[in-house]
Motif scaffolding. Structure first.
Motif, PDB file in Angstrom:
ATOM      1  N   ASP A   1       0.909  -1.310   0.088  1.00 15.95           N
ATOM      2  CA  ASP A   1       0.009  -0.126  -0.144  1.00 15.95           C
ATOM      3  C   ASP A   1       0.818   1.318  -0.158  1.00 15.95           C
ATOM      4  OD1 ASP A   1      -2.112  -1.329  -0.041  1.00 15.95           O
ATOM      5  OD2 ASP A   1      -2.491  -1.334   2.062  1.00 15.95           O
ATOM      6  N   ALA A   2       1.847   1.286   0.819  1.00 14.14           N
ATOM      7  CA  ALA A   2       2.921   2.558   1.050  1.00 14.14           C
ATOM      8  C   ALA A   2       3.555   2.611  -0.472  1.00 14.14           C
ATOM      9  CB  ALA A   2       4.005   2.175   1.901  1.00 14.14           C
ATOM     10  N   VAL A   3       3.749   1.548  -1.111  1.00 12.92           N
ATOM     11  CA  VAL A   3       4.563   1.608  -2.319  1.00 12.92           C
ATOM     12  C   VAL A   3       3.398   2.255  -3.364  1.00 12.92           C
ATOM     13  CG1 VAL A   3       5.449   0.386  -4.473  1.00 12.92           C
ATOM     14  CG2 VAL A   3       6.176   0.060  -2.163  1.00 12.92           C
TER      15      VAL A   3
ATOM     16  N   THR B   1      11.264   1.078   0.617  1.00  9.40           N
ATOM     17  CA  THR B   1      11.719   2.160  -0.178  1.00  9.40           C
ATOM     18  C   THR B   1      12.321   1.454  -1.432  1.00  9.40           C
ATOM     19  OG1 THR B   1      12.055   3.444   1.911  1.00  9.40           O
ATOM     20  CG2 THR B   1      13.478   3.984  -0.281  1.00  9.40           C
ATOM     21  N   TYR B   2      13.155   0.558  -1.244  1.00  9.95           N
ATOM     22  CA  TYR B   2      13.809   0.084  -2.690  1.00  9.95           C
ATOM     23  C   TYR B   2      12.736  -0.370  -3.470  1.00  9.95           C
ATOM     24  CZ  TYR B   2      18.140   0.348  -0.201  1.00  9.95           C
ATOM     25  OH  TYR B   2      19.611   0.821   0.498  1.00  9.95           O
TER      26      TYR B   2
ATOM     27  N   ALA C   1      12.058   0.815  -7.587  1.00 13.53           N
ATOM     28  CA  ALA C   1      11.913  -0.103  -8.489  1.00 13.53           C
ATOM     29  C   ALA C   1      10.601   0.222  -9.045  1.00 13.53           C
ATOM     30  CB  ALA C   1      11.873  -1.514  -8.185  1.00 13.53           C
ATOM     31  N   ASP C   2       9.549   0.360  -8.530  1.00 17.71           N
ATOM     32  CA  ASP C   2       8.003   0.645  -8.995  1.00 17.71           C
ATOM     33  C   ASP C   2       8.174   1.961  -9.898  1.00 17.71           C
ATOM     34  OD1 ASP C   2       5.312   1.962  -8.925  1.00 17.71           O
ATOM     35  OD2 ASP C   2       5.110  -0.080  -8.685  1.00 17.71           O
ATOM     36  N   MET C   3       8.987   2.971  -9.368  1.00 16.19           N
ATOM     37  CA  MET C   3       9.242   4.331 -10.055  1.00 16.19           C
ATOM     38  C   MET C   3      10.252   4.431 -11.137  1.00 16.19           C
ATOM     39  SD  MET C   3       6.864   6.459  -8.830  1.00 16.19           S
ATOM     40  CE  MET C   3       7.511   8.015  -9.319  1.00 16.19           C
TER      41      MET C   3
ATOM     42  N   VAL D   1      17.299 -10.731  -3.400  1.00 19.53           N
ATOM     43  CA  VAL D   1      17.396 -11.094  -4.863  1.00 19.53           C
ATOM     44  C   VAL D   1      16.783 -10.105  -5.780  1.00 19.53           C
ATOM     45  CG1 VAL D   1      17.677 -13.609  -4.348  1.00 19.53           C
ATOM     46  CG2 VAL D   1      15.169 -12.423  -4.748  1.00 19.53           C
ATOM     47  N   ASP D   2      15.936  -9.175  -5.494  1.00 20.95           N
ATOM     48  CA  ASP D   2      15.251  -8.331  -6.199  1.00 20.95           C
ATOM     49  C   ASP D   2      16.072  -7.134  -6.374  1.00 20.95           C
ATOM     50  OD1 ASP D   2      13.008  -9.837  -5.773  1.00 20.95           O
ATOM     51  OD2 ASP D   2      11.925  -8.416  -4.749  1.00 20.95           O
ATOM     52  N   PHE D   3      17.218  -6.877  -5.943  1.00 16.22           N
ATOM     53  CA  PHE D   3      17.939  -5.798  -6.233  1.00 16.22           C
ATOM     54  C   PHE D   3      19.492  -6.111  -6.810  1.00 16.22           C
ATOM     55  CE2 PHE D   3      15.507  -4.787  -2.033  1.00 16.22           C
ATOM     56  CZ  PHE D   3      14.643  -4.253  -2.825  1.00 16.22           C
TER      57      PHE D   3
END
Length: 846
Positions: free
Chosen positions: A143-145, A178-179, A183-185, A211-213
């Motif tokens: 939700d925050a993202v 935050t990371y 990625a979303d932005m 793994v996502d970064f």
């Protein structure tokens, strides 16, 4: 019926162990010409038995009876995102392909290498020894993202940068979230700034380990300037971490430090301000520091705010992160659509109401907090200080002194017998005086006596006032007939280390208690480990010092709310710590802070204080021992108890409190930008030179900030002239505040003048006869409204002061035969809002 372990639909666990005879084996490995050395052999296996320990017992039970000498390093579900399960053989192959030498199921490698191999198999990704994390976002993090990304995109066309605040409780997972927002932005250049350099490890570890970064780079002070420049000019996304303290510093000739030059040249996609509240707390933030770390406190909790304009950086977006950003919200720095809120109330509400049968409750392992307050008895009242309420002080009760002629860390309590009596009370052994007040058959539960606390008090932290008290308590506990069975560790003073370095000795003490079969462990701290550190085994905190602010109080209290759970194949997670405890021994102070905390939460959520406080204590129940019995309190009882120790004199003093008036640079600048208001105020004798005074304070403060930065860079202290200027400026600011306080001191007049107790006092004042108001205060109503709108009057503290006045007034008007538990009912007006007492969420009686 036997199961086929090769069937991918059969639930399995993967485990890793080491044992005597293998843990000390030294090994060497040649990886592409690089020699890697290490110690210890690790066995990696899997099982369908439900728990790795059961399988280990099968093959190791004979050689290691009771598994003595065996350490289970890892035990987790061998599951994949598609719902199938993998085998240990797949993990073995990844390890051997990576050059890790094996002997059957034993590997000469590190636990991180094993973790990375498991992640690679689970996610179907290439093996990367640094990538050992693969968890996803919880619903509120998603939700925050989504909300923040939506806001930033909606305001992308604006000329200036957009701003957003995450008002998120401790353990929200701000770095990882935050990371994921980055990625979303599609951000590729992110700058993280903080007052607390110690949080650097969290920012680095999440980026380096998840793994996502895998494509991201991390830059901090440890990266060579040329390498940092190369990364910043490259195509890969990167995060640059820096502290305000370092970034604001300059070279001797007034230039930007070489390693920070690139920061000023990059067009940042986003600048993240971490621990945003910390610089805003000023003196109260220092409650959370070990007294031996004065220099660190001075650096991390500065007297002056640092704002965007101080740096001249270029960014499209600013993201502010804080667990307690109350001042920023009160000052109107963020509008309602610029804030994402996630509080302890939200977390526990979601945990309790989770009803998705397809997904395991992601909040299950986040423990509920309970607070138990104990009044120490009439004899303790002599242990007072000269503080705001001149009442009982835990700091004085546990005051310690150096033992004459003894060693460096030899201290003793000023009144050892009194502290011994306190230790006996923790075990339910009451003094004769206390026993006479206990209502027959209603002895309350005490921490080290009641079975309800047995799990919670195994590993605890005791929060004390200073290093002397910590060492004096250690000596007392280690010689006490009962507490000597606990492992006592002092996490205080220079020997304990700073920041994360102070964590390992605590973990070692806990491990020793477990290994030796001790009763448990007690960590004694006077500030270390009270921010940004997680010790999952801590299940209770004993508040043995008197803190000043709700922010610092709850930052410390939430240290024990860390999750702790284990999962067995095919079974729900087992929560090891469903409840954690705050044990408090200064009820008036603690419940006043709780009431103020609830008020601040209400303001940040645009809700009425009593309703929010009621919901807070629904999930954080308060049990109060008043010397005779223990009761569970509801919202109005908390407010009553918080006010009970404050008589008419203290209430009058509260109306002279400097907290009621804000004269920070932001407020003074708003005042300076209101010429009509200044002109009106200058008609009053006390304010003849107000414009000149305010301008001088702001200008001088800006010059002093620049001088401090320059001196700090050179490692020089402020000169005598600078100190004199600083003192004069502080005096002038205090003079302005005291003059404004004269208006506040007249507010109680209007509380007595009106019978409209259900209206906010601001509304009452503005509806009065203008001539009467001007005669009483010297201000016109229009001037008053303007002063209130620019934030000169601190609404949070005004609301709290007026509510305490109403509570005190309500109690004083009762007849002796009336129900003594009767509290404020219906609509009650405070400063700028109305409390709906009927909306309070009551806690059930105990």
């Amino acid at each position: 019926m036997s199961v086929n372990p090769n069937d991918p639909t059969v639930p399995k666990r993967v485990y890793a162990v080491t044992a005597d005879g293998g843990r000390d084996v030294k090994w060497t490995r040649d990886v592409n010409g690089t020699i890697i050395t290490g110690t210890g052999r690790i066995k990696v296996g899997d099982t369908t038995l439900g728990e790795g320990k059961q399988r280990v017992k099968q093959w190791a039970g004979t050689m290691f009876p009771g598994l003595a000498g065996v350490d289970i390093l890892l035990d987790e579900l061998a599951d994949k995102p598609d719902g199938t399960y993998f085998r240990d053989l797949q993990v073995h192959k990844v390890l051997t392909d990576a050059g890790v030498r094996r002997d059957q199921e034993w590997f000469e490698g590190t636990l991180d290498e094993v973790r990375a191999a498991i992640v690679a198999v689970r996610q179907g990704r290439p093996y990367d020894v640094k990538r050992v994390l693969d968890f996803g976002l919880r619903p509120e993090q998603q939700d925050a993202v989504d909300i923040t990304a939506g806001y930033f995109r909606e305001h992308a066309a604006e000329s200036g940068p957009s701003h957003f605040l995450w008002n998120a409780k401790m353990r929200f997972g701000k770095t990882f979230t935050t990371y994921k927002l980055a990625a979303d932005m599609d951000w590729s250049r992110v700058l993280v700034l903080t007052y607390k350099p110690a949080v650097q490890s969290a920012w680095k570890d999440d980026l380096a380990s998840h793994v996502d970064f895998a494509d991201w780079e991390f830059i901090d002070r440890g990266v060579d300037s040329d390498d940092a420049d190369s990364i910043a000019s490259g195509a890969d996304p990167f995060v640059w971490f820096a502290s305000f303290q370092d970034l604001k510093g300059k070279t001797s000739d007034g230039r930007i430090k070489k390693h920070n030059e690139t920061i000023h040249l990059v067009d940042w996609d986003a600048i993240v301000i971490d621990e945003y509240h910390f610089g805003a707390w000023r003196q109260t933030a220092r409650d959370l520091y070990d007294p031996t770390e004065k220099a660190l406190a001075e650096e991390e909790a500065p007297e002056d705010d640092i704002v965007e304009q101080d740096f001249g950086l270029k960014a499209k977006h600013y993201l502010y992160l804080s667990g307690t950003p109350f001042r920023a919200i009160t000052n109107g720095e963020f509008t309602e659509d610029q804030v994402f809120n996630w509080t302890y109330i939200d977390e526990q509400r979601e945990k309790e109401g989770w009803d998705d049968p397809e997904q395991e409750n992601p909040y299950l392992e986040l423990p509920r907090m309970e607070m138990y307050t104990y009044r120490m008895g009439a004899a303790a009242e002599q242990w007072a200080d000269d503080g705001e309420f001149n009442g009982f002080s835990l700091n004085e009760y546990f005051r310690a002194r150096k033992v004459d002629g003894a060693g460096k860390n030899d201290y003793e309590f000023k009144d050892k017998d009194r502290v011994l009596e306190f230790l006996e009370m923790l075990r339910g052994k009451l003094s004769d005086q206390q026993k006479t007040h206990i209502i027959a058959g209603q002895k309350p539960p005490f921490p080290y006596e009641s079975a309800r606390f047995s799990a919670g008090i195994r590993h605890t932290v005791w929060y004390m006032d200073d290093v002397a008290a910590c060492y004096a308590m250690k000596d007392l506990l280690e010689t006490h007939p009962y507490f000597k069975d606990y492992v006592i560790h002092v996490a205080a003073g220079t020997r304990a280390g700073q920041g994360a370095k102070a964590k390992k000795p605590v973990e070692d003490a806990i491990a020793k208690a477990e290994r030796d079969g001790s009763a448990g462990s007690i960590t004694l701290s006077c500030g270390k480990l009270m921010t940004g550190v997680t010790i999952k085994q801590w299940s209770a905190i004993f508040m043995l010092r008197s803190l000043k602010s709700p922010e610092s109080y709850f930052q410390a209290a939430f240290r024990v709310q860390s999750p702790w759970a284990v999962t067995r194949a095919g079974e729900p997670r087992e929560v090891v710590k469903p409840t954690c405890y705050v044990f408090e021994f200064d009820p008036n102070r603690a419940l006043s802070l709780l009431a103020e905390y609830g008020t601040k939460l209400a303001n940040s959520e645009k809700d009425v204080p009593e309703k929010v406080l009621g919901e807070l204590i629904n999930y954080l129940p308060i049990f109060a021992f008043d010397g005779a019995r223990m009761d569970q309190l509801d919202a109005t009882e908390v407010l009553n108890w918080a006010s009970a120790g404050i008589g008419a004199t203290a209430l009058a003093q509260r109306w002279n409190s400097p907290l009621l008036v804000d004269v920070n640079d932001t407020t003074l600048q708003k005042l300076l930008d209101s010429p009509d208001l200044l002109a009106s105020l200058e008609q009053i004798e006390d304010f003849r030179n107000l414009t000149t005074d305010v301008s001088k304070v702001i200008t001088t403060n800006q010059k002093l900030k620049a001088t401090k930065r320059e001196k700090a860079e050179k490692g020089e202290p402020l000169g005598d002239d600078d100190k004199r200027t600083s003192k004069e400026n502080a005096s002038k600011r205090k003079e302005i505040r005291e003059k404004l306080q004269k208006f506040i001191a007249r507010v109680p007049v209007f509380m007595y003048l009106t019978d409209h107790r259900e209206s906010a006092l601001v509304d009452v004042i503005t509806s009065l006869d203008p001539a009467l108001f001007e005669r009483v205060t010297g201000l016109t109503i229009a001037d008053f409204e303007m002063l209130a709108s620019i934030g000169v009057f601190n609404a949070q503290h005004m609301n709290f002061a007026i509510h305490q006045f109403r509570q005190f007034e309500n109690a004083s008007l009762r007849y002796a035969e009336e129900d003594p538990t009767q509290t404020l009912q219906g609509r009650v007006g405070v400063w700028d809002t109305v409390i709906e007492s009927d909306d309070a969420v009551p806690a059930s009686a105990s």
